[in-house]
Design a protein around this motif. Structure first.
Motif, short mmCIF file in Angstrom:
data_model
loop_
_atom_site.label_atom_id
_atom_site.label_comp_id
_atom_site.label_asym_id
_atom_site.label_seq_id
_atom_site.Cartn_x
_atom_site.Cartn_y
_atom_site.Cartn_z
N MET A 250 3.53 -2.66 23.76
CA MET A 250 2.47 -3.27 23.71
C MET A 250 2.30 -4.29 24.72
O MET A 250 3.10 -4.84 25.14
N THR A 251 1.09 -4.63 25.03
CA THR A 251 0.65 -5.36 26.23
C THR A 251 0.51 -6.95 25.57
O THR A 251 -0.09 -7.01 24.18
N ARG A 252 1.22 -7.89 26.19
CA ARG A 252 1.04 -9.32 25.81
C ARG A 252 -0.26 -9.64 25.74
O ARG A 252 -0.92 -9.35 26.78
N MET A 253 -0.89 -10.42 24.84
CA MET A 253 -2.12 -11.10 24.75
C MET A 253 -2.02 -12.44 25.67
O MET A 253 -0.83 -12.86 25.59
N PRO A 254 -3.09 -13.03 26.20
CA PRO A 254 -2.89 -14.24 26.65
C PRO A 254 -2.41 -15.07 25.54
O PRO A 254 -2.50 -14.92 24.66
N GLU A 255 -1.82 -16.30 26.07
CA GLU A 255 -0.95 -17.16 25.16
C GLU A 255 -2.04 -17.73 24.23
O GLU A 255 -2.98 -18.36 24.79
N PRO A 256 -1.80 -17.62 22.88
CA PRO A 256 -2.87 -17.95 21.98
C PRO A 256 -2.88 -19.71 22.08
O PRO A 256 -1.84 -20.40 22.23
N LEU A 257 -4.03 -20.45 21.62
CA LEU A 257 -4.21 -21.77 21.61
C LEU A 257 -3.27 -22.22 20.37
O LEU A 257 -3.81 -21.55 19.24
#
Length: 165
Positions: A1-8
């Motif tokens: 799976m693709t990493r999502m932008p780092e969450p806040l």
């Protein structure tokens, strides 16, 4: 799976109650929970476990996870230890780095609070969580074999810890 932008990552706020309650209900599974599923009217925050005990992951304005920190006991001689007392990640954020970001935030928060150790308990059959914790430096410190009977089978309770100093 693709990493999502780092969450806040931020400390939970009282107005997160509804979103966290929803997340808790949506993510409940016998893979990680020993309590029955939370009811829709059951409060998420409790007197001993309020917003300041939770770090939340927010992605594109939506809460996609949380980690709950607390002391493993109420004993004064045990205040140097913090424990991860809950971790949940929304389905759409699983496998994309949100859980890892929350674990790292919990470690940083435990250090900020001056803890010497961070511990947790994880069910033996939750191999994904165990692998995540191990990859972040947590080691198995003990196992209680067949401690719980969940979903028709006996499950080990695994204690893991991380030295912070």
């Amino acid at each position: 799976m693709t990493r999502m932008p780092e969450p806040l990552i931020r400390t939970a706020r009282p107005d997160d109650e509804g979103d966290l309650n929803r997340l808790d209900r949506e993510t409940w599974s016998p893979l990680h929970a020993v309590q029955p599923p939370p009811g829709p009217d059951e409060p998420f925050f409790r007197p001993a476990c309020g917003p300041d005990a939770h770090l939340v992951a927010e992605h594109e304005g939506r809460l996609v996870g949380y980690v709950r920190l607390g002391h493993p006991t109420e004993l004064k001689c045990n205040t140097h230890v913090l424990q991860i007392r809950g971790l949940a990640v929304a389905e759409e954020a699983r496998g994309k780095g949100a859980g890892r970001t929350l674990v790292r935030a919990a470690v940083a928060e435990a250090r900020r609070r001056g803890a010497r150790r961070l511990t947790l308990r994880v069910l033996g059959h939750n191999t994904a969580a165990r692998a995540l914790y191990a990859s972040e430096g947590f080691v198995v410190e003990g196992v209680q074999p067949e401690e719980f009977f969940l979903d028709g089978r006996y499950v080990d309770d695994v204690f893991m810890g991380l030295r912070l100093v």
